[in-house]
Design a protein around this motif. Sequence first.
Motif, PDB file in Angstrom:
ATOM      1  N   GLU A 102       0.413  -1.461  -2.783  1.00  0.00           N
ATOM      2  CA  GLU A 102       0.742  -1.444  -1.357  1.00  0.00           C
ATOM      3  C   GLU A 102       2.030  -2.226  -1.109  1.00  0.00           C
ATOM      4  N   ASN A 155       5.215  -6.646  -2.962  1.00  0.00           N
ATOM      5  CA  ASN A 155       4.364  -7.840  -2.817  1.00  0.00           C
ATOM      6  C   ASN A 155       5.055  -9.090  -3.338  1.00  0.00           C
ATOM      7  N   GLY A 199       4.781   2.678   2.507  1.00  0.00           N
ATOM      8  CA  GLY A 199       3.572   1.857   2.465  1.00  0.00           C
ATOM      9  C   GLY A 199       3.001   1.648   1.075  1.00  0.00           C
ATOM     10  N   LYS A 200       3.410   2.489   0.148  1.00  0.00           N
ATOM     11  CA  LYS A 200       2.899   2.396  -1.210  1.00  0.00           C
ATOM     12  C   LYS A 200       4.029   2.702  -2.171  1.00  0.00           C
TER      13      LYS A 200
END
Lengths: 584, 433
Positions: free
Chosen positions: A145, A233, A490-491
Amino acid sequence: MSDIKEEPRIGVFVCHCGHNIAGTVDVASVAAMARKLPNVAFATDEMFMCSDAGQTLIKNKIKELDLNRVVVASCSPRMHEPTFRRVVEEAGVNRYLFDQVNLREHVSWCHSREPEKATEKAKDLVRMSVARAAKLESLPIKSVEVIPKTLVVGGGIAGLRASLDIAERGFDVILVEKDSQLGGHVAKWTHLFPSDESGAQIIGPLISDVRKHKRIKVHVRSKVSDFDGFIGNFGVTIKNLDTEKKRRYEVGAVIVATGFEPFKPVGYYGYGTHPDIITLAELQEIKPNEMLLKPSDGKPVKNLVFIGCVGSREPGKKGHEHCSRHCCSATAKAAGDLRDRVDEALILYQDIRTYGKGHEEFQRLARQKHVIYSKFPQDAKPEVTIKRGKIHLRWFDVLGGVELEFEPDLLVLASAMIPPADMDETAKMFSLTRSGDGFFNPEHIKLAPLTTHTAGVMIAGASQAAKNASESVIDASGAAAKAVSLMAQGKVEIESTVSHVISDLCSSCHTCVTACPYGAIAMDEEHDPPIAFVTEAKCKGCGTCAAACPSSAIIMYHSTDDQIMAMVEAYLCTTPEAQGGGSA
Amino acid sequence: MTERKAQAALVIGGGVAGMQAALDIANQGFKVYLVERTPSIGGRMAQIDKTFPTLDCSACILTPKLSEVSHHKHINLLTYSEVGSVTGKSGDFHVRIRRKARFVKEDLCSGCGDCAAECPTEVPNEFDMNIGFRKAIYIGFPQATPNVYTVDKENCINCGRCVKACQRNAIDMEMTDRTLDIHVGAIIIATGFELFDVSQYPRLGYGHYPNVIHAMEFERLINAAGPTHGHLVRLSDGRKPHSIGFVQCVGARDVQKGVPYCSRVCCMYSIKNAVMALEHYPDAEVSVYYADIRAFGKGFEEFYEMAKKRFGVRFVRGRVAEVMEGKNTGNLVVKVEDTESSTIRLVEHDMVVISPGIIPPEGMDTLATKMGIAKSDDGYVQIAHSFFGPTLTKVPGVFVCGCADGPKDIPDSVSAGSSAAMKATIILSKGGA
């Protein structure tokens, strides 16, 4: 990693690459050799494997002959591995069951004068690849994500623009600036080209828009003190330089817009020995007055001289070999602007590089106003001496073929754009590499100027190379688009070619933890005894850990020992009969 | 007209800037119509042999992009098409696209080439700058995207052999132009450039002497997929050139010819071509006649130094006055003032390569009128502001990138493509300016 081992059925496709490979390597004989190799169900040669026709051929043959492994012998996998992986995947074969042989960069281009030997080498490489392909295993396609927030490092014109674009598009931004003010160099400049506005007029509205925007959180007098994580991330710690207070954020993408520093040309043309010898950047910061005044005694400047390429275009001098791009146009603009206030203005140059839109006109305007351009040779630069407190300049005018002398009241050195002093620190923080000019390396110098080899980290403005403010603005919006693409999707997919620790074999020695250059391996302390584990999204698949592990407890997916040994064996044993560990 | 705001963008021009813009919009999840006038995307970059300053093979680095564009689920590729009319405003444009008849059905053609093999008509191939030949049913180049043939009706003799040869029945000689109406929120102009017609300088001999060629012709001659399979030869007699002169600033920095601006790429492409000539023939003598060497981009100056020191390219500062042809030899004599030594020289070369500057493409005027956008004095799209909107035009919702607003090299065009995409998606996400 499927448990059912199906019999390998390999398709081999040898590419001509027009004349690039086929001009040196006998591609038909390579394909003919491949056809006889074990597990090969099909082999052919084709003009361009990367073309639609080549791609369709692969897909058709996979379906027709039920191929479950594909080898393409063409160019570097850096070029087309993504293309062919997609092709096999579209035909239902896992992307990790594809292998590419580099017959162009590794064979035809470097052995172009030895076609027979080149063909032999090509055959060796294809044979090795086929042996490896038989051992390849399918791997899962994984994604992570993306946190919908971007970190922008640097509050100059590029950082401000990038922040605003991302925020206007509806995503959150953390903007970090080490200075106490936003605005960078542009804020201080008076002769901004190609417009007639001052730097302050340009940057003012940007700063106030950034300050007002509810999606942008600004940290001035702050630096990134800690950075970890992976694309989508990242964890970032921002430290205030005055209070030492730290704040931690999670972000999905990063834009590094840390800009440049004007070179202080100590040792060039008497810089530092006389107050009236200044850099172009220092001239830019002199407040616009009716008169141009000497820094030494405040009297009006009558004779003004600019020297170009100061600390730029110096072959063999590391960090100063590049052209600083902005100076020719900036000098033309400044000289034209100031010409009316002085009696004489000269520009000493090597080449006039007023390349941009409207820049040539500045140069023409300056000449029309009787700014004198004089070309000096690269190997005999002008000489500056200070005689009785006056600046004395002596140089060879190439076009007139004469030695000239002049005593300027103010000597302005158009000094280089160089990376800021803390460039190395920034590079280490974000795992960025630097090119010969000292600035950051883009992912690809032509087609990916804004992304880097660290996935999820973009570069914009003068942190990538010397460039002017308008170009930095373009870059900034471009880099913002890259960050937004990630966040909007988003991914993001991550590679499965990562290492994996077999916990039963791990002897808790920590060797891999220290060996890993990406900080991707840590010890699982909850386990007794502690065992190593890999954070897959951080692993780059370099294999250092697998080589270092004394217990052979680490598997490097897609480059397993088994696969590598198969290649070595295929290289050494040219016939299938000799393979298989026989002692012939 | 419609309640719902358009969630799509239109990109006009399928060169490297337009492709990048389309990808960066599509990667955000918006739909993109990418309109290209010619039968394939790829633009000028597809024609170039190597790129400076790394000497990467141009087609090789471009092909993954072509492939990415054509397979992107959010990109609707409309090649061989032109913009008809534009109405509406930012966030809500209605555009009529004219899809020219290519006489081959895109969904049926597999690009196998059986048709071209049958076609009896050969015409000069514009992709190879008319040096090589193609058939009347053709694809421009092997990596053409989409990989679909097109019938050149002007040269087709209607023999019907291709129709019979096509096993997929993809050829339809009765096909007519169609129109497609689309609703988009933002428009990006990426219409690129054209080369200056160097025959406007009769004194340089282009068009009169076969061994005077221009830089794009040189690119095709050294290209492994080009008309000579990459063998650099003279067009008069097929011999290897031993001495080559490159002539700079032709149709650039020339107020008299209406091109006062610098074309930005010619210095570097010529240095690259000079190096490539020496890669082909290490014993050749190669000179570049220039006014200023403008090696300003990342890695450019370093490349220029390498050309001088490692390859021994000679750089002569001076604008070429005249190119003359010797008797019977086909060799050329370049008359030039070496301004560094103030001497007038006559230098013999067996090949002269002219470096044309770049100019706005044909049709820029009509497109500008349709869109209501302003043009700058030099004929390119006028940008809104160098600092506040370097990819914005004066019409809200209409953006510009690549060479459409002025000469740019590949990385600058790519960066501008991404930049324009960013601006367009802000409009799409807000539903208007």
